[in-house]
Motif scaffolding. Structure first.
Motif, PDB file in Angstrom:
ATOM      1  N   GLN A   1     -12.870 -15.893  -8.884  1.00  0.00           N
ATOM      2  CA  GLN A   1     -11.880 -16.788  -9.464  1.00  0.00           C
ATOM      3  C   GLN A   1     -11.453 -17.915  -8.458  1.00  0.00           C
ATOM      4  O   GLN A   1     -10.901 -17.428  -7.367  1.00  0.00           O
ATOM      5  CB  GLN A   1     -10.464 -15.703  -9.961  1.00  0.00           C
ATOM      6  CG  GLN A   1      -9.834 -16.632 -10.680  1.00  0.00           C
ATOM      7  CD  GLN A   1     -10.092 -17.257 -11.903  1.00  0.00           C
ATOM      8  OE1 GLN A   1     -10.849 -16.741 -12.668  1.00  0.00           O
ATOM      9  NE2 GLN A   1      -9.896 -18.844 -11.940  1.00  0.00           N
ATOM     10  N   ILE A   2     -11.846 -19.115  -8.519  1.00  0.00           N
ATOM     11  CA  ILE A   2     -11.344 -20.200  -7.875  1.00  0.00           C
ATOM     12  C   ILE A   2      -9.892 -20.504  -8.282  1.00  0.00           C
ATOM     13  O   ILE A   2      -9.885 -20.746  -9.579  1.00  0.00           O
ATOM     14  CB  ILE A   2     -12.547 -21.296  -7.951  1.00  0.00           C
ATOM     15  CG1 ILE A   2     -13.652 -20.987  -7.001  1.00  0.00           C
ATOM     16  CG2 ILE A   2     -11.896 -22.586  -7.218  1.00  0.00           C
ATOM     17  CD1 ILE A   2     -14.757 -21.950  -7.219  1.00  0.00           C
ATOM     18  N   ARG A   3      -9.148 -20.768  -7.261  1.00  0.00           N
ATOM     19  CA  ARG A   3      -7.714 -21.106  -7.551  1.00  0.00           C
ATOM     20  C   ARG A   3      -7.558 -22.502  -8.233  1.00  0.00           C
ATOM     21  O   ARG A   3      -7.944 -23.562  -7.347  1.00  0.00           O
ATOM     22  CB  ARG A   3      -6.796 -20.786  -6.451  1.00  0.00           C
ATOM     23  CG  ARG A   3      -6.607 -19.556  -6.224  1.00  0.00           C
ATOM     24  CD  ARG A   3      -5.663 -19.156  -5.047  1.00  0.00           C
ATOM     25  NE  ARG A   3      -5.452 -17.807  -4.698  1.00  0.00           N
ATOM     26  CZ  ARG A   3      -4.997 -17.380  -3.529  1.00  0.00           C
ATOM     27  NH1 ARG A   3      -4.455 -18.360  -2.599  1.00  0.00           N
ATOM     28  NH2 ARG A   3      -4.744 -16.192  -3.569  1.00  0.00           N
ATOM     29  N   THR A   4      -7.300 -22.926  -9.598  1.00  0.00           N
ATOM     30  CA  THR A   4      -7.003 -24.334  -9.792  1.00  0.00           C
ATOM     31  C   THR A   4      -6.137 -24.206 -11.092  1.00  0.00           C
ATOM     32  O   THR A   4      -6.295 -23.109 -12.017  1.00  0.00           O
ATOM     33  CB  THR A   4      -8.499 -24.866 -10.284  1.00  0.00           C
ATOM     34  OG1 THR A   4      -8.203 -26.116 -10.725  1.00  0.00           O
ATOM     35  CG2 THR A   4      -9.105 -24.244 -11.395  1.00  0.00           C
ATOM     36  N   ASP A   5      -5.241 -25.087 -11.009  1.00  0.00           N
ATOM     37  CA  ASP A   5      -4.539 -25.170 -12.445  1.00  0.00           C
ATOM     38  C   ASP A   5      -5.009 -26.076 -13.397  1.00  0.00           C
ATOM     39  O   ASP A   5      -4.268 -26.442 -14.499  1.00  0.00           O
ATOM     40  CB  ASP A   5      -2.853 -25.824 -12.014  1.00  0.00           C
ATOM     41  CG  ASP A   5      -2.218 -24.379 -11.337  1.00  0.00           C
ATOM     42  OD1 ASP A   5      -2.143 -23.410 -11.697  1.00  0.00           O
ATOM     43  OD2 ASP A   5      -1.476 -24.896 -10.284  1.00  0.00           O
ATOM     44  N   LEU A   6      -6.257 -26.805 -13.043  1.00  0.00           N
ATOM     45  CA  LEU A   6      -6.652 -28.036 -13.919  1.00  0.00           C
ATOM     46  C   LEU A   6      -7.652 -27.440 -14.721  1.00  0.00           C
ATOM     47  O   LEU A   6      -8.653 -26.904 -14.698  1.00  0.00           O
ATOM     48  CB  LEU A   6      -7.375 -28.987 -12.959  1.00  0.00           C
ATOM     49  CG  LEU A   6      -6.363 -29.438 -11.993  1.00  0.00           C
ATOM     50  CD1 LEU A   6      -7.098 -30.463 -10.940  1.00  0.00           C
ATOM     51  CD2 LEU A   6      -5.119 -30.321 -12.507  1.00  0.00           C
TER      52      LEU A   6
ATOM     53  N   SER B   1      -5.712 -27.381  -6.694  1.00  0.00           N
ATOM     54  CA  SER B   1      -6.820 -27.830  -7.248  1.00  0.00           C
ATOM     55  C   SER B   1      -8.012 -27.129  -6.628  1.00  0.00           C
ATOM     56  O   SER B   1      -7.670 -26.475  -5.339  1.00  0.00           O
ATOM     57  CB  SER B   1      -6.898 -29.308  -6.973  1.00  0.00           C
ATOM     58  OG  SER B   1      -8.322 -29.796  -7.355  1.00  0.00           O
ATOM     59  N   ARG B   2      -9.041 -27.242  -7.057  1.00  0.00           N
ATOM     60  CA  ARG B   2     -10.174 -26.558  -6.276  1.00  0.00           C
ATOM     61  C   ARG B   2     -10.958 -27.746  -5.476  1.00  0.00           C
ATOM     62  O   ARG B   2     -12.016 -27.241  -4.935  1.00  0.00           O
ATOM     63  CB  ARG B   2     -11.065 -26.038  -7.289  1.00  0.00           C
ATOM     64  CG  ARG B   2     -12.057 -26.801  -8.145  1.00  0.00           C
ATOM     65  CD  ARG B   2     -13.248 -26.288  -8.822  1.00  0.00           C
ATOM     66  NE  ARG B   2     -14.132 -25.576  -7.890  1.00  0.00           N
ATOM     67  CZ  ARG B   2     -15.196 -26.515  -7.433  1.00  0.00           C
ATOM     68  NH1 ARG B   2     -15.403 -27.653  -7.796  1.00  0.00           N
ATOM     69  NH2 ARG B   2     -16.138 -25.920  -6.459  1.00  0.00           N
TER      70      ARG B   2
ATOM     71  N   GLY C   1       3.257 -21.070 -10.336  1.00  0.00           N
ATOM     72  CA  GLY C   1       2.590 -20.303  -9.258  1.00  0.00           C
ATOM     73  C   GLY C   1       1.282 -19.836  -9.268  1.00  0.00           C
ATOM     74  O   GLY C   1       0.742 -19.129  -8.639  1.00  0.00           O
ATOM     75  N   ALA C   2       0.668 -20.051 -10.693  1.00  0.00           N
ATOM     76  CA  ALA C   2      -0.714 -19.624 -11.171  1.00  0.00           C
ATOM     77  C   ALA C   2      -1.558 -19.928 -10.295  1.00  0.00           C
ATOM     78  O   ALA C   2      -2.474 -19.081  -9.738  1.00  0.00           O
ATOM     79  CB  ALA C   2      -1.111 -19.838 -12.602  1.00  0.00           C
ATOM     80  N   GLY C   3      -1.729 -21.224  -9.865  1.00  0.00           N
ATOM     81  CA  GLY C   3      -2.777 -21.742  -8.946  1.00  0.00           C
ATOM     82  C   GLY C   3      -2.935 -21.222  -7.630  1.00  0.00           C
ATOM     83  O   GLY C   3      -3.947 -21.105  -6.929  1.00  0.00           O
TER      84      GLY C   3
END
Length: 324
Positions: free
Chosen positions: A3-8, A182-183, A202-204
């Motif tokens: 899981q790569i952290r991104t909110d987009l 962003s990733r 805070g999810a990202g």
């Protein structure tokens, strides 16, 4: 699956397409390209699309502006107008709507201060409607705003504060502004995302708080965010990809080092990077060195866009004169 952290949403869509070599069913994509920016509108139509790109059903608008972090006043004004247009295009704001703007984030930490900075600059008018007992005005909308802080400061879940204020103020629409993750480093401070599906603060960055959307607080929620950080492991991962591409371009195909790197899958590579970094740089995110200047500039763009989108009698001339 790593899981790569991104909110987009646009990046989740890119990751899915990269893995499957095609776009997901249940996801509709529309792109509009201009000289200085690109608008990508992603509509998640059903459960299949939601599961594939890990985003709730709804609309996600991404405004990519490569020069936004080095922009002059003319570009800032142009993007403010684009933000206003896209907010209006969602169709959530009516002529007599009561609106609550919420600036999420920690005002003591610069990369997380976008929401509070925007709240400082939006035109708040609810007090005038109360004092003059008005329901509607030709020039301004009924707008209230607050920055609830973060749980580490208040001891209260942010979603609980917002829900309590909504029950008291009874807005028809909530607009939440927050810093995102962003990733890709080149999207940090150059991308604006607008969605109608609510927000999970805070999810990202792996710090999930209480989600708030129409089902949790009872009114529609528009979320506006700009990436201000990127995960350190993602930077290392992307750097390795650049090294592999560089070796390939320099005719190193067949070399032992190139073969070793190219045979590692994306999942294995990212997991290995996380494993190596965690003892030294666990949960580290990276932000630009000039983030304080960027947050000021970006908050003006978002606040001006909101002021023009919400108040019928306010245009670019007015926001430039009074709201800076």
């Amino acid at each position: 699956m790593y899981q790569i952290r991104t909110d987009l949403a646009v990046e989740n869509r890119e990751l899915y397409k990269q893995a499957s070599n095609e776009d997901s069913n249940g996801v509709d994509i529309e792109k509009e390209e201009k000289e200085s920016y690109i608008v990508t509108r992603i509509k998640v139509l059903n459960k299949e699309g939601s599961e594939n790109i890990h985003k709730p059903i709804g609309t996600y608008i991404t405004i990519d502006v490569p020069k936004l972090n080095k922009s002059d006043e003319d570009l800032k004004d142009e993007i403010s107008q684009v933000v206003a247009k896209e907010i209006k295009g969602l169709g959530k704001n009516k002529e007599n709507s009561k609106i609550l703007i919420v600036g999420l984030g920690n005002w003591n930490i610069t990369p997380d201060a976008l929401g509070p900075k925007v709240v400082e600059r939006v035109l708040v008018t609810r007090q005038f409607f109360i004092n003059y007992n008005k329901e509607i005005d030709e020039t301004v909308a009924n707008v209230a705003a607050l920055s609830p802080g973060v749980m580490g400061i208040t001891g209260i879940e942010t979603g609980e504060i917002i829900k309590g204020v909504v029950e008291k103020v009874k807005p028809d629409l909530v607009i939440a502004v927050d810093a995102l993750a962003s990733r890709k480093m080149d999207r940090v401070s150059t991308t604006i995302q607008i969605s109608d599906t609510g927000i999970n603060p805070g999810a990202g960055v792996g710090n999930n708080r209480m989600e708030f959307n129409e089902s949790t607080i009872g009114v529609p929620v528009i979320a506006i965010g700009i990436p201000t950080v990127v995960d350190a492991a993602t930077i290392v991962n992307d750097t390795l990809d650049l090294i592999i591409d560089s070796l390939k371009n320099e005719a190193n195909v067949g070399s032992e080092f190139y073969n070793l790197l190219s045979q590692i899958s994306s999942e294995e590579k990212y997991s290995l990077i996380q494993e190596v970094l965690n003892p030294y740089m666990k949960n580290v995110v990276v932000t630009p060195t000039d983030i304080d200047i960027l947050i000021d500039d970006l908050s003006i763009i978002v606040a001006n866009g909101l002021n023009m989108a919400l108040h019928p009698g306010i245009d670019l001339k007015d926001v430039n004169r009074y709201i800076r």
